[in-house]
Design an enzyme around this catalytic site. Structure first.
Site, PDB file in Angstrom:
ATOM      1  N   ARG A   1       0.814  -1.223   0.000  1.00  0.00           N
ATOM      2  CA  ARG A   1       0.000   0.000   0.000  1.00  0.00           C
ATOM      3  C   ARG A   1       0.851   1.278   0.000  1.00  0.00           C
ATOM      4  O   ARG A   1       0.397   2.347   0.401  1.00  0.00           O
ATOM      5  CB  ARG A   1      -0.964   0.013   1.183  1.00  0.00           C
ATOM      6  CG  ARG A   1      -2.043  -1.048   1.107  1.00  0.00           C
ATOM      7  CD  ARG A   1      -2.903  -1.087   2.354  1.00  0.00           C
ATOM      8  NE  ARG A   1      -3.999  -2.034   2.198  1.00  0.00           N
ATOM      9  CZ  ARG A   1      -5.257  -1.721   1.887  1.00  0.00           C
ATOM     10  NH1 ARG A   1      -5.578  -0.453   1.686  1.00  0.00           N
ATOM     11  NH2 ARG A   1      -6.183  -2.643   1.778  1.00  0.00           N
TER      12      ARG A   1
ATOM     13  N   VAL B   1       7.431   9.808  15.248  1.00  0.00           N
ATOM     14  CA  VAL B   1       8.069  11.079  14.896  1.00  0.00           C
ATOM     15  C   VAL B   1       7.144  11.771  13.903  1.00  0.00           C
ATOM     16  O   VAL B   1       7.077  11.407  12.738  1.00  0.00           O
ATOM     17  CB  VAL B   1       9.488  10.879  14.318  1.00  0.00           C
ATOM     18  CG1 VAL B   1      10.487  10.608  15.428  1.00  0.00           C
ATOM     19  CG2 VAL B   1       9.534   9.749  13.296  1.00  0.00           C
ATOM     20  N   GLY B   2       6.416  12.759  14.398  1.00  0.00           N
ATOM     21  CA  GLY B   2       5.385  13.360  13.571  1.00  0.00           C
ATOM     22  C   GLY B   2       5.308  14.863  13.692  1.00  0.00           C
ATOM     23  O   GLY B   2       6.151  15.508  14.327  1.00  0.00           O
TER      24      GLY B   2
ATOM     25  N   SER C   1       4.553  22.012  13.153  1.00  0.00           N
ATOM     26  CA  SER C   1       4.625  22.343  11.725  1.00  0.00           C
ATOM     27  C   SER C   1       3.747  23.529  11.350  1.00  0.00           C
ATOM     28  O   SER C   1       3.931  24.143  10.297  1.00  0.00           O
ATOM     29  CB  SER C   1       4.209  21.127  10.888  1.00  0.00           C
ATOM     30  OG  SER C   1       2.887  20.725  11.232  1.00  0.00           O
ATOM     31  N   ASP C   2       2.777  23.831  12.196  1.00  0.00           N
ATOM     32  CA  ASP C   2       1.916  24.985  11.960  1.00  0.00           C
ATOM     33  C   ASP C   2       1.352  25.435  13.302  1.00  0.00           C
ATOM     34  O   ASP C   2       1.501  24.733  14.311  1.00  0.00           O
ATOM     35  CB  ASP C   2       0.795  24.643  10.975  1.00  0.00           C
ATOM     36  CG  ASP C   2      -0.035  23.461  11.445  1.00  0.00           C
ATOM     37  OD1 ASP C   2      -1.070  23.692  12.082  1.00  0.00           O
ATOM     38  OD2 ASP C   2       0.349  22.304  11.185  1.00  0.00           O
TER      39      ASP C   2
END
Length: 235
Positions: A43, A88-89, A203-204
């Protein structure tokens, strides 16, 4: 081989990094691991195993959201014997003293997902990190000169919310950031008696509206990768 992971027995390490983005998994493997071997392409959810400073480490993409990460975490633990899982994000910042690109160590996670309501017959479960991994990551980050934020995060079940102000209630109670996977990871780690931790890069930002590009999220958030890897080799 499991339903969603094509690895053979012994191909996956006991310690694994879990980025949501499979291309971030590829970046981590090719940038940090020695002799990385791709063990999964099912996938398009890439998985690799290599060595980092002499220790066997794997990295596996999980996709986005509670259902997707639950599939991979279940199979990694149950079918491949993984013992230490480090997500880890990326996350959206909820507090004014948290800036874009800051590191967040998720000590615990709230969620609006119904997955644990179903699992615990309508009762609440408090998904928390493994102290062993939390301490290792915190100590590693401090040694590197970083200033990680430690606290709770909110695991959202949907990315697009019809109530754009809903996050403010979580922020009032000190929640640091919002993401989409940690509650599931910590719950499954508790179920199977293994170690889990989420390390996030902001990230934001929900207050300032500052944000980063998809390319930046994929390849430039290296601080959390280094912290995760250097913490992993202490286990």
């Amino acid at each position: 081989m499991s339903i969603h992971i094509g690895a053979k027995e012994g191909q996956i390490a006991e310690t694994i990094l879990l980025p949501g983005d499979p291309l971030r998994a590829k970046f981590i493997a090719e940038t940090f691991l020695e002799n990385p071997v791709c063990y999964n392409e099912v996938r398009g959810m890439l998985g690799y195993t290599g060595t980092y400073k002499g220790k066997k480490i794997s990295v596996q993409g999980t996709g986005m959201g509670v259902p997707s990460i639950s599939i991979y975490v279940n199979e990694l633990i149950r079918d491949y014997g993984v013992k230490n899982l480090i997500r880890v994000g990326t996350a959206g910042g909820m507090q004014e003293d948290i800036k874009v690109r800051d590191l967040v160590l998720a000590m615990s996670s709230h969620t609006d997902s119904a997955i644990n309501k179903v699992r615990f017959n309508g009762l609440d479960f408090a998904p928390t990190a493994s102290f062993k991994l939390l301490k290792a990551a915190y100590d590693t980050a401090v040694e590197k000169g970083y200033s990680p934020k430690v606290g709770s995060v909110f695991t959202a079940d949907s990315f697009y919310n019809d109530n754009p102000e809903a996050w403010k209630q979580w922020a009032k109670f000190g929640t640091l950031a919002v993401e989409m996977e940690t509650a599931a990871l910590y719950t499954l780690a508790a179920k199977y008696g293994v170690n889990a931790l989420t390390i996030l890069t902001i990230s934001d930002h929900l207050i300032t509206a500052e944000e980063t590009t998809s390319e930046e999220r994929q390849t430039t958030f290296t601080k959390m990768m280094e912290v995760a890897l250097d913490a992993a080799i202490t286990l």
